[in-house]
Motif scaffolding. Structure first.
Motif, PDB file in Angstrom:
ATOM      1  N   GLU A  14      -9.437  -3.985   7.446  1.00 28.91           N
ATOM      2  CA  GLU A  14      -8.865  -4.998   8.434  1.00 28.91           C
ATOM      3  C   GLU A  14      -7.332  -5.046   8.456  1.00 28.91           C
ATOM      4  O   GLU A  14      -7.175  -5.208   9.904  1.00 28.91           O
ATOM      5  CB  GLU A  14      -9.366  -6.466   7.960  1.00 28.91           C
ATOM      6  CG  GLU A  14      -9.274  -7.370   8.932  1.00 28.91           C
ATOM      7  CD  GLU A  14      -9.559  -8.768   8.499  1.00 28.91           C
ATOM      8  OE1 GLU A  14      -9.298  -9.939   9.075  1.00 28.91           O
ATOM      9  OE2 GLU A  14     -10.506  -8.808   7.482  1.00 28.91           O
ATOM     10  N   LYS A  15      -6.560  -4.755   7.731  1.00 29.24           N
ATOM     11  CA  LYS A  15      -5.310  -4.868   7.940  1.00 29.24           C
ATOM     12  C   LYS A  15      -4.939  -3.630   8.925  1.00 29.24           C
ATOM     13  O   LYS A  15      -3.875  -3.739   9.657  1.00 29.24           O
ATOM     14  CB  LYS A  15      -4.342  -4.779   6.751  1.00 29.24           C
ATOM     15  CG  LYS A  15      -4.480  -6.010   5.705  1.00 29.24           C
ATOM     16  CD  LYS A  15      -3.555  -6.029   4.653  1.00 29.24           C
ATOM     17  CE  LYS A  15      -3.630  -7.432   4.015  1.00 29.24           C
ATOM     18  NZ  LYS A  15      -2.785  -7.143   2.543  1.00 29.24           N
ATOM     19  N   PHE A  16      -5.454  -2.662   8.518  1.00 28.75           N
ATOM     20  CA  PHE A  16      -4.899  -1.171   9.360  1.00 28.75           C
ATOM     21  C   PHE A  16      -5.290  -1.357  10.904  1.00 28.75           C
ATOM     22  O   PHE A  16      -4.636  -0.882  11.688  1.00 28.75           O
ATOM     23  CB  PHE A  16      -5.756  -0.017   8.655  1.00 28.75           C
ATOM     24  CG  PHE A  16      -5.247   1.130   9.397  1.00 28.75           C
ATOM     25  CD1 PHE A  16      -4.275   2.009   9.079  1.00 28.75           C
ATOM     26  CD2 PHE A  16      -6.258   1.848  10.260  1.00 28.75           C
ATOM     27  CE1 PHE A  16      -3.945   3.226   9.723  1.00 28.75           C
ATOM     28  CE2 PHE A  16      -5.815   2.930  11.205  1.00 28.75           C
ATOM     29  CZ  PHE A  16      -4.905   3.614  10.626  1.00 28.75           C
ATOM     30  N   ILE A  17      -6.742  -1.881  11.125  1.00 32.05           N
ATOM     31  CA  ILE A  17      -7.119  -2.235  12.251  1.00 32.05           C
ATOM     32  C   ILE A  17      -6.294  -3.180  13.056  1.00 32.05           C
ATOM     33  O   ILE A  17      -5.856  -2.919  14.347  1.00 32.05           O
ATOM     34  CB  ILE A  17      -8.825  -2.719  12.346  1.00 32.05           C
ATOM     35  CG1 ILE A  17      -9.457  -1.579  11.630  1.00 32.05           C
ATOM     36  CG2 ILE A  17      -9.174  -2.841  13.817  1.00 32.05           C
ATOM     37  CD1 ILE A  17     -10.982  -1.843  11.453  1.00 32.05           C
ATOM     38  N   ASP A  18      -6.008  -4.313  12.558  1.00 32.52           N
ATOM     39  CA  ASP A  18      -5.190  -5.392  13.126  1.00 32.52           C
ATOM     40  C   ASP A  18      -3.832  -4.953  13.738  1.00 32.52           C
ATOM     41  O   ASP A  18      -2.969  -4.966  14.635  1.00 32.52           O
ATOM     42  CB  ASP A  18      -4.877  -6.439  12.182  1.00 32.52           C
ATOM     43  CG  ASP A  18      -6.166  -7.278  11.976  1.00 32.52           C
ATOM     44  OD1 ASP A  18      -7.012  -7.184  12.878  1.00 32.52           O
ATOM     45  OD2 ASP A  18      -6.442  -8.069  11.081  1.00 32.52           O
TER      46      ASP A  18
ATOM     47  N   LEU B 100     -15.407   0.116  12.313  1.00 33.03           N
ATOM     48  CA  LEU B 100     -14.368   0.723  11.503  1.00 33.03           C
ATOM     49  C   LEU B 100     -14.068   0.087  10.271  1.00 33.03           C
ATOM     50  O   LEU B 100     -13.004   0.104   9.928  1.00 33.03           O
ATOM     51  CB  LEU B 100     -13.066   1.080  12.383  1.00 33.03           C
ATOM     52  CG  LEU B 100     -13.361   1.638  13.781  1.00 33.03           C
ATOM     53  CD1 LEU B 100     -11.897   1.699  14.491  1.00 33.03           C
ATOM     54  CD2 LEU B 100     -13.904   3.019  13.519  1.00 33.03           C
ATOM     55  N   LYS B 101     -15.027  -0.379   9.567  1.00 34.42           N
ATOM     56  CA  LYS B 101     -14.620  -1.128   8.155  1.00 34.42           C
ATOM     57  C   LYS B 101     -14.152  -0.313   7.126  1.00 34.42           C
ATOM     58  O   LYS B 101     -13.519  -0.924   6.468  1.00 34.42           O
ATOM     59  CB  LYS B 101     -16.044  -1.697   7.836  1.00 34.42           C
ATOM     60  CG  LYS B 101     -16.642  -2.870   8.523  1.00 34.42           C
ATOM     61  CD  LYS B 101     -17.866  -3.345   7.773  1.00 34.42           C
ATOM     62  CE  LYS B 101     -18.581  -4.533   8.761  1.00 34.42           C
ATOM     63  NZ  LYS B 101     -19.827  -5.184   8.032  1.00 34.42           N
TER      64      LYS B 101
ATOM     65  N   SER C 186      -6.308   5.873   5.131  1.00 34.45           N
ATOM     66  CA  SER C 186      -6.747   4.400   5.375  1.00 34.45           C
ATOM     67  C   SER C 186      -8.246   4.423   5.310  1.00 34.45           C
ATOM     68  O   SER C 186      -8.693   3.290   4.931  1.00 34.45           O
ATOM     69  CB  SER C 186      -6.092   3.991   6.417  1.00 34.45           C
ATOM     70  OG  SER C 186      -6.803   4.511   7.669  1.00 34.45           O
ATOM     71  N   ALA C 187      -8.839   5.510   5.501  1.00 39.35           N
ATOM     72  CA  ALA C 187     -10.262   5.609   5.583  1.00 39.35           C
ATOM     73  C   ALA C 187     -10.722   5.598   4.055  1.00 39.35           C
ATOM     74  O   ALA C 187     -10.201   6.054   3.150  1.00 39.35           O
ATOM     75  CB  ALA C 187     -10.996   6.365   6.314  1.00 39.35           C
TER      76      ALA C 187
END
Length: 293
Positions: free
Chosen positions: A248-252, A243-244, A272-273
């Protein structure tokens, strides 16, 4: 706000229809693969019982009274000693009694709620889920349309959701219970998208009067929700790589557990995408086919 149970709503539809369409001597059936749904529907019918009929072997059969006849609802059970209901053999006996119209079921119609493959039961009774019948997806959709028309807001959104759910039910071959989540949302006037397999989206309500725009946004919402559900279920330990486009911040922040991401609003998730997300979705769909086959 207290919401009327969906099964109560379904029985009310049946009773209104029964006044003109249910007749003595006829057998009707509704097949549900979900035992809990069947039981709820049966119990909702029993709440309208107006008496009992003494049958053979000491069995008492509850009945509902309509303008034309008595309606005897029964539910099928593979093991009546453990689960409420009657065996296929006994239901077949009741079917014959109703057809004969000379014994204790004279003046009665039979409604069988079941999950049986017995041809003698299915082929000898009218299917209440078939087109034109009261529990068909089309008839329940029409009834839900009536509820939506009573809304003061979000009417256009609810209508698009109803159309979408109707198409999904037909595509999946599902029963009228596929409308239950949407019914609850419409009945209490509070559209909770997360109960419909979508991200919350307060902005879509502001698109009232533009059904094409609403439909497009709902489709994007559902597609993104389903895509992320697939990724979390099958590749939960690889989300940073897969999901790059979300960052990274959104995923974390939102994927630290398997459920937290569902609470994010659609607008925030969509924004965010990156612009490459569409191509990633296309690739993921190919991977989904590979995983599922």
């Amino acid at each position: 706000m207290s919401v009327k149970p969906f099964e109560t709503f379904l029985v009310e539809q049946f009773l209104a229809d029964a006044e003109t369409h249910i007749e003595a001597g006829f057998r009707y059936q509704f097949k549900s693969p979900d035992g809990d749904n069947s039981q709820r529907l049966y119990e909702a019918m029993l709440k309208h019982k107006q008496g009992e009929i003494d049958a053979s072997n000491g069995v008492s059969l509850p009945f509902l009274q309509t303008g034309k006849c008595k309606v005897v609802p029964v539910i099928h059970s593979e093991n009546p000693e453990k689960v409420e209901g009657f065996t296929e053999n006994y239901i077949s006996h009741l079917r014959d009694e109703v057809a004969g119209q000379s014994g204790y079921l004279k003046g009665c119609a039979l409604v069988v709620i079941h999950n049986s493959l017995l041809d003698t039961l299915i082929n000898s009774a009218e299917d209440l889920a078939q087109p034109g019948q009261v529990w068909s997806p089309t008839k329940i959709k029409d009834a839900l349309n009536g509820l939506i028309d009573e809304q003061d807001n979000a009417k256009d959104v609810s209508q698009c959701l109803l159309d979408d759910q109707f198409d999904s039910i037909l595509e999946d071959g599902a029963t009228m219970f596929g409308f239950e989540s949407l019914y609850k949302a419409v009945e209490d006037g509070d559209l909770r998208f997360n109960e419909l397999g979508m991200f919350e989206d307060p902005l879509v309500v502001e698109m009232s009067g533009n059904p094409k725009q609403i439909k497009k946004r709902l489709e994007e919402n559902r597609a993104l929700y389903e895509e992320l559900s697939f990724e979390v279920e099958h590749f939960n330990d690889q989300l940073q790589d897969r999901l790059k486009s979300f960052g990274e911040k959104f995923i974390d922040k939102h994927f630290d557990d398997s459920e937290g991401w569902k609470d994010v609003e659609f607008e925030a998730t969509f924004k965010s995408a990156s612009v490459t997300h569409s191509s990633n979705l296309h690739l993921s769909k190919k991977l989904r086919v590979m995983v599922c086959t």
